[in-house]
Scaffold this motif. Structure first.
Motif, PDB file in Angstrom:
ATOM      1  N   VAL A   1       0.838  -1.211   0.000  1.00 37.70           N
ATOM      2  CA  VAL A   1       0.000   0.000   0.000  1.00 37.70           C
ATOM      3  C   VAL A   1       0.872   1.261   0.000  1.00 37.70           C
ATOM      4  N   TYR A   2       2.184   1.092   0.237  1.00 35.34           N
ATOM      5  CA  TYR A   2       3.096   2.238   0.220  1.00 35.34           C
ATOM      6  C   TYR A   2       3.775   2.340  -1.143  1.00 35.34           C
ATOM      7  N   ASP A   3       4.305   3.524  -1.432  1.00 34.94           N
ATOM      8  CA  ASP A   3       4.893   3.718  -2.772  1.00 34.94           C
ATOM      9  C   ASP A   3       6.327   3.199  -2.881  1.00 34.94           C
ATOM     10  N   GLY A   4       6.948   2.907  -1.740  1.00 34.88           N
ATOM     11  CA  GLY A   4       8.278   2.304  -1.795  1.00 34.88           C
ATOM     12  C   GLY A   4       9.415   3.302  -1.901  1.00 34.88           C
ATOM     13  N   GLY A   5       9.133   4.585  -1.721  1.00 35.97           N
ATOM     14  CA  GLY A   5      10.201   5.583  -1.754  1.00 35.97           C
ATOM     15  C   GLY A   5      10.998   5.574  -0.449  1.00 35.97           C
ATOM     16  N   GLY A   6      12.157   6.244  -0.472  1.00 31.20           N
ATOM     17  CA  GLY A   6      12.961   6.397   0.747  1.00 31.20           C
ATOM     18  C   GLY A   6      13.725   5.135   1.089  1.00 31.20           C
ATOM     19  N   ASN A   7      14.441   5.205   2.224  1.00 31.01           N
ATOM     20  CA  ASN A   7      15.208   4.016   2.629  1.00 31.01           C
ATOM     21  C   ASN A   7      15.196   3.828   4.143  1.00 31.01           C
ATOM     22  N   THR A   8      14.115   4.316   4.773  1.00 33.86           N
ATOM     23  CA  THR A   8      13.965   4.096   6.211  1.00 33.86           C
ATOM     24  C   THR A   8      12.617   3.408   6.457  1.00 33.86           C
ATOM     25  N   PRO A   9      12.456   2.797   7.645  1.00 34.33           N
ATOM     26  CA  PRO A   9      11.179   2.117   7.935  1.00 34.33           C
ATOM     27  C   PRO A   9      10.021   3.116   8.040  1.00 34.33           C
ATOM     28  N   ARG A  10       8.861   2.725   7.543  1.00 30.33           N
ATOM     29  CA  ARG A  10       7.674   3.594   7.619  1.00 30.33           C
ATOM     30  C   ARG A  10       6.867   3.281   8.862  1.00 30.33           C
ATOM     31  N   SER A  11       6.279   4.318   9.448  1.00 28.86           N
ATOM     32  CA  SER A  11       5.351   4.087  10.549  1.00 28.86           C
ATOM     33  C   SER A  11       3.939   3.994   9.967  1.00 28.86           C
ATOM     34  N   GLU A  12       2.989   3.653  10.816  1.00 30.07           N
ATOM     35  CA  GLU A  12       1.594   3.519  10.384  1.00 30.07           C
ATOM     36  C   GLU A  12       1.022   4.854   9.924  1.00 30.07           C
ATOM     37  N   LYS A  13       1.694   5.964  10.316  1.00 29.81           N
ATOM     38  CA  LYS A  13       1.183   7.295   9.936  1.00 29.81           C
ATOM     39  C   LYS A  13       1.658   7.715   8.543  1.00 29.81           C
ATOM     40  N   ALA A  14       2.549   6.961   7.950  1.00 24.42           N
ATOM     41  CA  ALA A  14       3.103   7.332   6.633  1.00 24.42           C
ATOM     42  C   ALA A  14       1.992   7.346   5.592  1.00 24.42           C
TER      43      ALA A  14
ATOM     44  N   MET B   1      -5.388  -3.040  24.277  1.00 26.12           N
ATOM     45  CA  MET B   1      -4.794  -2.577  23.023  1.00 26.12           C
ATOM     46  C   MET B   1      -5.846  -1.787  22.260  1.00 26.12           C
ATOM     47  N   ALA B   2      -5.453  -0.621  21.748  1.00 27.39           N
ATOM     48  CA  ALA B   2      -6.408   0.193  21.000  1.00 27.39           C
ATOM     49  C   ALA B   2      -6.650  -0.428  19.620  1.00 27.39           C
ATOM     50  N   PRO B   3      -7.899  -0.395  19.148  1.00 27.35           N
ATOM     51  CA  PRO B   3      -8.141  -0.838  17.772  1.00 27.35           C
ATOM     52  C   PRO B   3      -7.346   0.036  16.812  1.00 27.35           C
ATOM     53  N   GLY B   4      -7.120  -0.450  15.612  1.00 26.91           N
ATOM     54  CA  GLY B   4      -6.436   0.373  14.613  1.00 26.91           C
ATOM     55  C   GLY B   4      -5.469  -0.411  13.757  1.00 26.91           C
ATOM     56  N   LEU B   5      -4.579   0.353  13.153  1.00 26.77           N
ATOM     57  CA  LEU B   5      -3.608  -0.202  12.201  1.00 26.77           C
ATOM     58  C   LEU B   5      -2.262  -0.427  12.888  1.00 26.77           C
ATOM     59  N   TYR B   6      -1.707  -1.611  12.708  1.00 27.40           N
ATOM     60  CA  TYR B   6      -0.399  -1.923  13.285  1.00 27.40           C
ATOM     61  C   TYR B   6       0.468  -2.622  12.244  1.00 27.40           C
ATOM     62  N   HIS B   7       1.725  -2.229  12.149  1.00 29.35           N
ATOM     63  CA  HIS B   7       2.677  -2.980  11.335  1.00 29.35           C
ATOM     64  C   HIS B   7       3.085  -4.238  12.098  1.00 29.35           C
ATOM     65  N   LEU B   8       3.117  -5.354  11.384  1.00 29.63           N
ATOM     66  CA  LEU B   8       3.496  -6.626  12.011  1.00 29.63           C
ATOM     67  C   LEU B   8       4.493  -7.320  11.079  1.00 29.63           C
ATOM     68  N   ALA B   9       5.760  -7.234  11.396  1.00 34.41           N
ATOM     69  CA  ALA B   9       6.783  -7.856  10.548  1.00 34.41           C
ATOM     70  C   ALA B   9       7.977  -8.211  11.427  1.00 34.41           C
TER      71      ALA B   9
ATOM     72  N   SER C   1      10.310  -1.619   1.391  1.00 35.16           N
ATOM     73  CA  SER C   1       9.186  -2.255   2.103  1.00 35.16           C
ATOM     74  C   SER C   1       9.436  -2.304   3.609  1.00 35.16           C
ATOM     75  N   ARG C   2      10.375  -1.494   4.091  1.00 34.62           N
ATOM     76  CA  ARG C   2      10.685  -1.526   5.523  1.00 34.62           C
ATOM     77  C   ARG C   2       9.498  -1.011   6.334  1.00 34.62           C
TER      78      ARG C   2
ATOM     79  N   ARG D   1       5.129   0.307  17.050  1.00 32.11           N
ATOM     80  CA  ARG D   1       3.792   0.517  17.646  1.00 32.11           C
ATOM     81  C   ARG D   1       3.250  -0.799  18.228  1.00 32.11           C
ATOM     82  N   ILE D   2       3.356  -1.870  17.462  1.00 31.55           N
ATOM     83  CA  ILE D   2       2.813  -3.148  17.972  1.00 31.55           C
ATOM     84  C   ILE D   2       3.693  -3.671  19.110  1.00 31.55           C
ATOM     85  N   GLU D   3       4.987  -3.398  19.047  1.00 33.40           N
ATOM     86  CA  GLU D   3       5.877  -3.837  20.135  1.00 33.40           C
ATOM     87  C   GLU D   3       5.488  -3.153  21.448  1.00 33.40           C
ATOM     88  N   ARG D   4       5.208  -1.858  21.361  1.00 34.21           N
ATOM     89  CA  ARG D   4       4.815  -1.121  22.573  1.00 34.21           C
ATOM     90  C   ARG D   4       3.456  -1.615  23.069  1.00 34.21           C
ATOM     91  N   ALA D   5       2.526  -1.801  22.161  1.00 34.60           N
ATOM     92  CA  ALA D   5       1.159  -2.179  22.547  1.00 34.60           C
ATOM     93  C   ALA D   5       1.133  -3.542  23.241  1.00 34.60           C
TER      94      ALA D   5
END
Ligand SMILES: NC(=O)c1ccc[n+]([C@@H]2O[C@H](COP(=O)([O-])OP(=O)(O)OC[C@H]3O[C@@H](n4cnc5c(N)ncnc54)[C@H](OP(=O)(O)O)[C@@H]3O)[C@@H](O)[C@H]2O)c1
Length: 297
Positions: free
Chosen positions: A106-119, A207-215, A265-266, A271-275
């Motif tokens: 769902v991301y465009d794949g630009g940049g070279n750092t990990p994306r957060s859920e807010k990206a 845990m709050a409902p919502g979007l979490y990266h899981l990798a 694809s980083r 967020r999920i680690e903290r939750a």
């Protein structure tokens, strides 16, 4: 005891979910022959009849290149867009939790750092577009939901990169593998195990409902992943024609495919680690486990 409906139960993630979610309750996982998920009326009837307490949707159209073909558009839309919207509507009306899986595509794949859920999202393929539409329906539904966004899924069973490399590595002495797409290979088992923790936390309002990266943690390219598969397989005594140093790194431009893939694809998994108060394991340790399991059969 909860009745948990797992859709896509014969897929990579679904198969692991059937095993991992069993301690939570009775897992129902109707296969395609019982419930065709393209048929909205059949899905509606099944939900009314079975009255699940929890729905976990691991079903999707996952053939990224096939999603570009004109003749597959209706199926892609029904599975990746309409189905999540229908499940989210049902979950919201009945007040039951829904877990849905999303993709790094769902991301465009630009940049070279990990994306957060807010990206910002900006898919570069029809598959990514369709997944994003499904995610939005769930995120905006008002249902008690988790959208777990993952990347580069594989496991000991099924058609996936690790199993394809093991097959090719037995057949060929040289290989060319893309080196400029970077991400974290993530096992279906890890996804299922973290889903169990997340569902428990969601059910107990920890845990709050919502979007979490899981990798997995860490990063590699497909080339790096292939080399590690061969290195670890050779160390475990697997007979291969290929040697890791005979795997040539190539740019994406030398391996044209119908669908454009993101180069970056980083996923930032903090967020999920903290939750959940966990630390996602490194991809290499998960590869060792998946290989070990693969070599048992
Ligand atoms: N694979 C990846 O690299 C990757 C990466 C990021 C995110 N994801 C997401 O993670 C989730 C799970 O992926 P996965 O790799 O486990 O997928 P998968 O192995 O391709 O499994 C998909 C499942 O959906 C089922 N399905 C498809 N069409 C159906 C229909 N009309 N009726 C009934 N069942 C149907 C398939 O049934 P059959 O077994 O009968 O075909 C299969 O069990 C998906 O949401 C995917 O988008 C995957």
């Amino acid at each position: 005891m909860s009745r948990i409906l797992v859709l896509g139960g014969n897929g990579q993630v679904g198969r692991e979910l059937q095993r991992t979610l069993a301690p939570l309750g009775e897992v129902m996982a109707p296969g395609r022959e019982i419930l065709d998920l393209e048929e909205a009326s059949a899905v509606a009837a099944y939900l009314v009849e079975q009255r699940p307490d929890i729905v976990v949707n691991a079903a999707a159209w996952t053939n990224v290149d096939g999603a570009e073909a004109l003749e597959n558009q209706q199926t892609v839309t029904r599975l990746n867009e309409y189905l999540p919207a229908q499940l989210a509507g049902y979950a919201a009306r009945c007040g039951i939790p829904l877990v849905h899986y999303s993709s790094d595509y769902v991301y465009d794949g630009g940049g070279n750092t990990p994306r957060s859920e807010k990206a910002p999202t900006s898919p570069c393929s029809r598959y990514g577009d369709s997944k994003l539409a499904g995610d939005r329906s769930v995120l905006e539904s008002g249902a008690k939901h988790l959208v777990l966004r993952t990347s580069w899924v594989y496991g000991s069973r099924g058609v996936n990169f690790m199993n394809t490399m093991l097959r090719l590595g037995r057949e060929r002495e040289t290989l060319r593998v893309v080196d400029d797409q970077v991400g974290a290979p993530t096992t279906a088992r890890l996804i299922a195990e973290v889903t169990l923790l997340a569902l428990q936390a969601l059910l107990q309002d920890r845990m709050a409902p919502g979007l979490y990266h899981l990798a997995s943690r860490g990063e590699t390219s497909w080339h790096g992943f292939a080399c590690d598969i061969f290195r670890q397989a050779l160390a475990k005594g697997v007979a291969l024609e290929i040697a890791p140093e005979r795997v040539a790194p190539i740019p994406t431009s030398d391996y044209p495919t119908p669908a454009v893939r993101p180069l970056n694809s980083r996923l930032d998994v903090s967020r999920i680690e903290r939750a959940l108060s966990v630390r996602m394991p490194d991809w290499r340790s998960q590869l060792a486990l998946a290989l070990e399991e693969r070599l048992k059969y």
